[in-house]
Design an enzyme around this catalytic site. Structure first.
Site, mmCIF file in Angstrom:
data_model
loop_
_atom_site.group_PDB
_atom_site.id
_atom_site.type_symbol
_atom_site.label_atom_id
_atom_site.label_comp_id
_atom_site.label_asym_id
_atom_site.label_seq_id
_atom_site.Cartn_x
_atom_site.Cartn_y
_atom_site.Cartn_z
ATOM 1 C CB ALA A 21 -6.433 -3.460 -11.906
ATOM 2 C CG HIS A 22 -6.979 -6.045 -7.733
ATOM 3 N ND1 HIS A 22 -7.544 -7.280 -7.561
ATOM 4 C CD2 HIS A 22 -5.956 -6.225 -8.596
ATOM 5 C CE1 HIS A 22 -6.883 -8.157 -8.279
ATOM 6 N NE2 HIS A 22 -5.920 -7.549 -8.898
#
Lengths: 347, 347, 347
Positions: C239-240
């Site tokens: 994820a980010h």
């Protein structure tokens, strides 16, 4: 963005706010609180980051009233800073809005492409496709026969939408996701699996966002439905005939087996799973890696496998960590009883 | 479809049946029991849906003899209604059977494309590829050097098959799946990982179906093998050198680590996992989210992590829910023993 | 490969070795120990395969000194046979090194493609992309604006790299993976989710390998970072704002929630998960299906959900299997105490 532009933007979006600071503003982008410069907008939401708020050099900080004394920077005081930050971040970083059809795109002659749309290189659009105004179709996408897109949809590269599926307005499909693929429908017969053609569709509402390489299967006879305002992360699997209710959020690598019905405003953390044919009430939160094996009739938080209310699960988990200790306690008890018996007999 | 066509179709497929109803049939498609009209075919399999059977308006209901009295509609009485329904659904909804090579496809000059095949837009076919009759290759697919496809294979959009892989007849690959990618083979050396080229292939048998965005890695030196009649759902991971036995079914998001050998007629529910180098007997069923960490020599159902026979797992799971209660019982016992000791000393 | 070529290759790679065998070598490829012929190279690493070593017909066996007496074949004695095998396997099976730009590729006029690069069919390269020497971009890839690739990168078919992402040298991206897609960033507001544009990048170091259909999201404001020498398997989700430290290895279907920081030389087995905003120390190993819910400050092995040190988890797991037995023990204890009480009263 100068101060008058900012105020006008807030007013257009019906945001209640108080501005504290200088009249001279020249904001060029959004940035992280810690690194923001005097031309950048940051937001403060997390009380753990108070030190960063005190030392920030941001040109504008969006925050709640209760924290406004912690900084001398220009302040935009609002009720939901994260929301106002999101609106401003979108203003400074709009989705692509190219126009035109790349010459390498293969668009069936029957399809009318509005002039406000962008069709990227190597896109394939089959017959009968309906495109709303302002759609952005990135390179390598495939839109099967009779697919319908609402207004202002954005498709990342290499997205696949199979025939007859319907998207509402402002739907975002990230790269590589597959909408309307055939699901897992097979009839067993004499050691073989006989394919059941899947002739339902996937129907996606307005303002839905779907992540990279996620797969949403078409319905068997009726439709798979993703209602308005849902957000779905990467590598999620949604099987045939599932319905996801309005405003639900589904984190990465979660999976839904066939025909499950999920209520509105539900949240699924990462790697969760839901078995088939269940009903999940509105307002349910399923924690990471949990597996839902029974219908959930009450809103609230659920954990574990099989998923139970998170409060119960936590108590059991604490006990589970002490299983070794419990086993020794039982051993001690057995020994004590033996000794008591002996003593009793001696008397 | 009129009655004589229906009877001929059943006879061609060697189905034992009894027909009860009118001679005038005009069936146009398959539909759900609840919504079917007088021109549509439905099936009844699930005793929980008896009310729907009683009220259905279907033009033909496929069902078992024991339920035939519950409806006055035209009835097709067979042993396996789901199977017969599947055959009829396929008849009304055949896989695509286009022909020709789209001008945007990039097909190496060495490749002979049978006239019965369809090669969609932007497909890339490298040298040495062998295509059986009737293959349907959708837009954006990539077939690496020396790939072999049997007869009547269907590839959805954006499928990738890497060099040297072999598919049997009637293989279905759904959109975005990757067959024959390099697996996770690396030798550790001084804090780095040295890549081991993967020079085996993926060999897929006949009548195999593989889901959207699933990945099946090529073998390291020997081959990864998917035997005949397997069905594999979306987002499944099959690592190098794995063998999946005939007729096995693998639900979404399940993963197999390297070199595992799965027997025939096994079933894996969603999000299950199998660690590397295990042998799994024929006829094993692994339940949702279970993790197999040891070879399974006996057929039967397995659950949990580490996976154990489902019956044992269920008993433990019931107990696990009562851990809090067990801890309190132990506390009570300790108290009782203390009291007993005191009483004993007093005597 | 003849003997002098072999010795030169080993010397170039600074391998300490001892060669025992004939001077006449004519090696053409690498193969499995069991099946290797007199022209093939095999390696021996696994003491369980001693019988195969004794009977192998390989033209050269790479092995440790302690096993060299078990075969009469030509022997290459080294400290790390798997590593030396990997180097030789690479020598015999180099990555593709085609050159030129396929006429169907769509390369923005601003991009300089070095003559040593290969740009395959239907590749799309947007403006501002920088390509190092020797890059191989397979069919159907998409490189967004301002993407940077170092030297000798290999991209499998249908890979997507979104705008502004940066790859180091010798990065391998397997088919269908998506680098730099928008992650799961949304602000809740009145039952809707407001998108937060993700304006950070993905920065990938040197010698990184990323698997098929894996997704790595771009950072929100800062960057998602994959350091040098990491290897990442298929269908992994990152994820980010996550950072994966140097030399870490991540097996298939593992997921990392936003902003987690993973140390150097960590290993994650398949289907593991890490919740957001955690810090994981260098040298941590997370076992299959484990879920990390707290920061891990000590190196070592962790298992279960929530993940705890593997040693503790194993003890608890053994106990958990005996929960049914423990429940019966408690019942027996309760009965014993009852009897003791009765006896005591009688006295």
């Amino acid at each position: 963005m100068q101060k008058d532009e900012l105020l006008e933007f807030l007013s257009q979006n019906e945001i209640e706010f108080e501005y504290q600071g200088k009249d001279a503003l020249a904001l060029t982008k959004v940035a992280d609180l810690e690194k923001a410069t005097s031309q950048e907008i940051a937001f403060f939401n997390d009380p753990k980051r108070k030190e960063q708020l005190k030392s920030t050099q941001a040109g504008l900080v969006i925050l709640k009233a209760e924290f406004s004394d912690l900084t001398v920077c220009n302040r935009l005081i609002v009720k939901n800073p994260y929301y106002v930050y999101a609106l401003l971040a979108q203003k400074f970083n709009p989705l692509p809005s190219q126009k035109g059809i790349h010459p390498s795109a293969v668009v069936d002659g029957s399809v009318v492409v509005p002039a406000s749309c962008y069709i990227g290189p190597n896109v394939v659009i089959e017959s009968g496709v309906l495109l709303g105004e302002g759609c952005q179709i990135s390179a390598g996408c495939y839109l099967g026969k009779n697919v319908t897109l609402g207004k202002n949809c954005y498709l990342g590269p290499n997205v696949v939408i199979m025939n007859d599926c319907v998207l509402g307005d402002e739907v975002i499909l990230q790269a590589g996701c597959v909408i309307g693929g055939e699901g897992f429908g097979f009839a067993p017969q004499a050691g073989q699996w006989i394919r059941i053609p899947q002739i339902g569709r996937v129907i996606i509402g307005n303002h839905v966002s779907i992540g990279n390489n996620t797969t949403i299967d078409r319905g068997t006879l009726q439709d798979t439905v993703i209602e308005d305002d849902c957000i779905i992360d990467n590598l999620v699997h949604i099987a045939h005939n599932v319905k996801i209710g309005q405003g639900s959020a589904i984190a990465a690598q979660t999976g839904f087996a066939g025909s499950s019905q999920v209520g509105k405003q539900c949240i699924f953390a990462g790697q969760a799973g839901v078995v088939g044919h269940l009903k999940i009430s509105d307002g349910v939160m399923v924690m990471a890696k949990a597996g839902v094996t029974h219908s959930l009739k009450q809103p609230g938080s659920y954990s574990g496998f099989p998923a139970i209310p998170t409060g119960e699960w936590q108590k059991n988990t604490v006990r589970a960590k002490n299983l070794q200790k419990m086993a020794l306690q039982i051993k001690d008890l057995e020994q004590s009883i033996k000794e008591l018996k002996n003593q009793l007999e001696e008397k």
